[in-house]
Design a protein around this motif. Structure first.
Motif, PDB file in Angstrom:
ATOM      1  N   UNK A 162      -3.789  -2.341   0.198  1.00  0.00           N
ATOM      2  CA  UNK A 162      -4.559  -2.224   1.441  1.00  0.00           C
ATOM      3  C   UNK A 162      -4.020  -3.132   2.527  1.00  0.00           C
ATOM      4  N   UNK A 163      -3.342  -4.210   2.133  1.00  0.00           N
ATOM      5  CA  UNK A 163      -2.814  -5.179   3.101  1.00  0.00           C
ATOM      6  C   UNK A 163      -1.314  -4.991   3.338  1.00  0.00           C
ATOM      7  N   UNK A 164      -0.752  -3.886   2.862  1.00  0.00           N
ATOM      8  CA  UNK A 164       0.698  -3.722   2.876  1.00  0.00           C
ATOM      9  C   UNK A 164       1.241  -3.006   4.107  1.00  0.00           C
ATOM     10  N   UNK A 165       0.389  -2.667   5.054  1.00  0.00           N
ATOM     11  CA  UNK A 165       0.836  -1.920   6.225  1.00  0.00           C
ATOM     12  C   UNK A 165       2.046  -2.494   6.941  1.00  0.00           C
ATOM     13  N   UNK A 215       4.493  -4.180   5.787  1.00  0.00           N
ATOM     14  CA  UNK A 215       5.672  -4.361   4.954  1.00  0.00           C
ATOM     15  C   UNK A 215       6.767  -3.369   5.360  1.00  0.00           C
ATOM     16  N   UNK A 216       8.009  -3.827   5.562  1.00  0.00           N
ATOM     17  CA  UNK A 216       9.086  -2.907   5.933  1.00  0.00           C
ATOM     18  C   UNK A 216       9.462  -1.981   4.784  1.00  0.00           C
ATOM     19  N   UNK A 217       9.994  -0.827   5.117  1.00  0.00           N
ATOM     20  CA  UNK A 217      10.349   0.164   4.110  1.00  0.00           C
ATOM     21  C   UNK A 217      11.312  -0.388   3.072  1.00  0.00           C
ATOM     22  N   UNK A 218      12.155  -1.327   3.478  1.00  0.00           N
ATOM     23  CA  UNK A 218      13.141  -1.867   2.554  1.00  0.00           C
ATOM     24  C   UNK A 218      12.502  -2.619   1.391  1.00  0.00           C
ATOM     25  N   UNK A 219      11.250  -3.047   1.564  1.00  0.00           N
ATOM     26  CA  UNK A 219      10.578  -3.825   0.536  1.00  0.00           C
ATOM     27  C   UNK A 219       9.563  -3.025  -0.263  1.00  0.00           C
ATOM     28  N   UNK A 220       9.070  -1.942   0.296  1.00  0.00           N
ATOM     29  CA  UNK A 220       8.074  -1.155  -0.429  1.00  0.00           C
ATOM     30  C   UNK A 220       8.171   0.301  -0.010  1.00  0.00           C
ATOM     31  N   UNK A 221       8.197   1.233  -0.964  1.00  0.00           N
ATOM     32  CA  UNK A 221       8.197   2.653  -0.593  1.00  0.00           C
ATOM     33  C   UNK A 221       6.919   3.019   0.138  1.00  0.00           C
ATOM     34  N   UNK A 222       7.022   3.921   1.052  1.00  0.00           N
ATOM     35  CA  UNK A 222       5.867   4.300   1.862  1.00  0.00           C
ATOM     36  C   UNK A 222       4.880   5.154   1.067  1.00  0.00           C
ATOM     37  N   UNK A 223       3.626   4.917   1.274  1.00  0.00           N
ATOM     38  CA  UNK A 223       2.540   5.667   0.623  1.00  0.00           C
ATOM     39  C   UNK A 223       1.349   5.616   1.560  1.00  0.00           C
ATOM     40  N   UNK A 236      -3.806   3.742   3.200  1.00  0.00           N
ATOM     41  CA  UNK A 236      -4.901   3.889   4.157  1.00  0.00           C
ATOM     42  C   UNK A 236      -6.248   4.035   3.475  1.00  0.00           C
ATOM     43  N   UNK A 237      -6.275   4.739   2.339  1.00  0.00           N
ATOM     44  CA  UNK A 237      -7.525   4.880   1.599  1.00  0.00           C
ATOM     45  C   UNK A 237      -8.023   3.554   1.065  1.00  0.00           C
ATOM     46  N   UNK A 238      -7.098   2.730   0.577  1.00  0.00           N
ATOM     47  CA  UNK A 238      -7.497   1.414   0.078  1.00  0.00           C
ATOM     48  C   UNK A 238      -7.963   0.515   1.229  1.00  0.00           C
ATOM     49  N   UNK A 239      -7.284   0.603   2.370  1.00  0.00           N
ATOM     50  CA  UNK A 239      -7.693  -0.194   3.533  1.00  0.00           C
ATOM     51  C   UNK A 239      -9.071   0.232   4.024  1.00  0.00           C
ATOM     52  N   UNK A 240      -9.359   1.526   3.950  1.00  0.00           N
ATOM     53  CA  UNK A 240     -10.689   2.015   4.299  1.00  0.00           C
ATOM     54  C   UNK A 240     -11.756   1.330   3.453  1.00  0.00           C
ATOM     55  N   UNK A 241     -11.491   1.203   2.159  1.00  0.00           N
ATOM     56  CA  UNK A 241     -12.463   0.575   1.261  1.00  0.00           C
ATOM     57  C   UNK A 241     -12.737  -0.867   1.653  1.00  0.00           C
ATOM     58  N   UNK A 242     -11.695  -1.582   2.084  1.00  0.00           N
ATOM     59  CA  UNK A 242     -11.861  -2.985   2.469  1.00  0.00           C
ATOM     60  C   UNK A 242     -12.752  -3.093   3.702  1.00  0.00           C
ATOM     61  N   UNK A 243     -12.409  -2.358   4.760  1.00  0.00           N
ATOM     62  CA  UNK A 243     -13.165  -2.471   6.006  1.00  0.00           C
ATOM     63  C   UNK A 243     -14.577  -1.929   5.850  1.00  0.00           C
ATOM     64  N   UNK A 244     -14.727  -0.808   5.144  1.00  0.00           N
ATOM     65  CA  UNK A 244     -16.070  -0.273   4.938  1.00  0.00           C
ATOM     66  C   UNK A 244     -16.938  -1.270   4.184  1.00  0.00           C
TER      67      UNK A 244
END
Length: 259
Positions: free
Chosen positions: A137-140, A142-150, A155-163
């Motif tokens: 949820x906190x990975x937004x 992060x550059x592509x070179x460090x983490x594959x995009x998903x 976004x679904x996990x970030x929704x859970x945090x803010x909600x």
């Protein structure tokens, strides 16, 4: 009347760990999952409490509505929104079917189940809602070179945090508490079902995630990050968010003005 916990995604992993922990604490259970045989294993393993298995697919409206009806009519002490599916891939590679499934399970289902449960909890003056998210949820940033995009998964996990944060504030003084749990990589079947072999990567146990969740409730934490030793890191993130929120103005920021 015994305490009652409804847990989605209860057939394995973190959901099963919550079921075992709450049963050990004397809660009756409503365990929700897609695999009825796994749910029956919980029934057999926990004869000391009443365990009601409910087979439901939360990627469908019918599945969500059926479980939401239980949340609205049963005197729940605890609701654990844990059901999950990964579908780790860039948005352009994500089929419409998988995108819909992911959005239903990680956004629609928690929203509708929480909405259904919270009314009764408020009337009873007590209750706990636990949303299982993740550190992605906190990975937004992060550059592509460090983490594959998903994107949709993150976004679904970030929704859970803010909600969860916003709803907990909304329910202040009602006796109802909301928590969001953000583990990192956990040793469950979750990744294996996506065809990912993480056996060589250090992983936290599902039981430790649940331990952190319940201890975090005692500590009054709304956002629980089981693997983050320095809690000040989360405080810094949320302070920065509040600073940005408070720093807005009706005037156009100078960087957007033509020179």
């Amino acid at each position: 009347m015994n305490k009652l916990a409804l847990i989605t995604g209860a057939s394995s992993g973190i959901g099963r760990a919550y079921a075992d922990r709450f049963a050990a604490d004397g809660y009756d259970l409503i365990v929700v999952g897609r695999r009825g045989d796994r749910l029956e294993q919980i029934v057999a393993a926990r004869p000391e409490v009443n365990v009601r298995p409910v087979v439901a697919d939360l990627s469908t409206d019918a599945g969500v509505d059926a479980v939401a009806q239980l949340c609205a009519t049963e005197p729940l002490t605890v609701l654990v929104n844990n059901a999950g599916v990964a579908h780790y891939m860039p948005l352009a590679d994500l089929s419409a079917e998988k995108a819909r499934e992911l959005a239903h399970i990680k956004v629609v289902a928690p929203t509708m189940l929480t909405r259904a449960a919270v009314v009764g909890m408020q009337k009873r003056g007590k209750g706990t809602i636990i949303n299982v998210s993740g550190m992605i949820a906190f990975s937004g940033p992060v550059p592509t070179s460090l983490m594959p995009r998903r994107a949709i998964y993150a976004g679904g996990l970030a929704f859970a945090v803010t909600m969860s944060q916003t709803l907990n504030a909304e329910l202040e003084g009602t006796g109802v508490r909301v928590q969001v749990v953000c583990p990192g990589v956990v040793a469950t079947e979750f990744h294996e079902r996506q065809g990912m072999d993480l056996s060589q990567i250090p992983r936290m146990s599902a039981e430790d995630v649940v331990t952190a969740s319940l201890r975090g409730m005692e500590l009054g934490e709304v956002v629980v990050a089981p693997g983050v030793e320095d809690a000040g890191l989360l405080a810094t993130v949320f302070a920065a968010e509040l600073a940005a929120f408070s720093g807005q103005s009706p005037e156009l920021a100078s960087r957007y003005q033509k020179s």
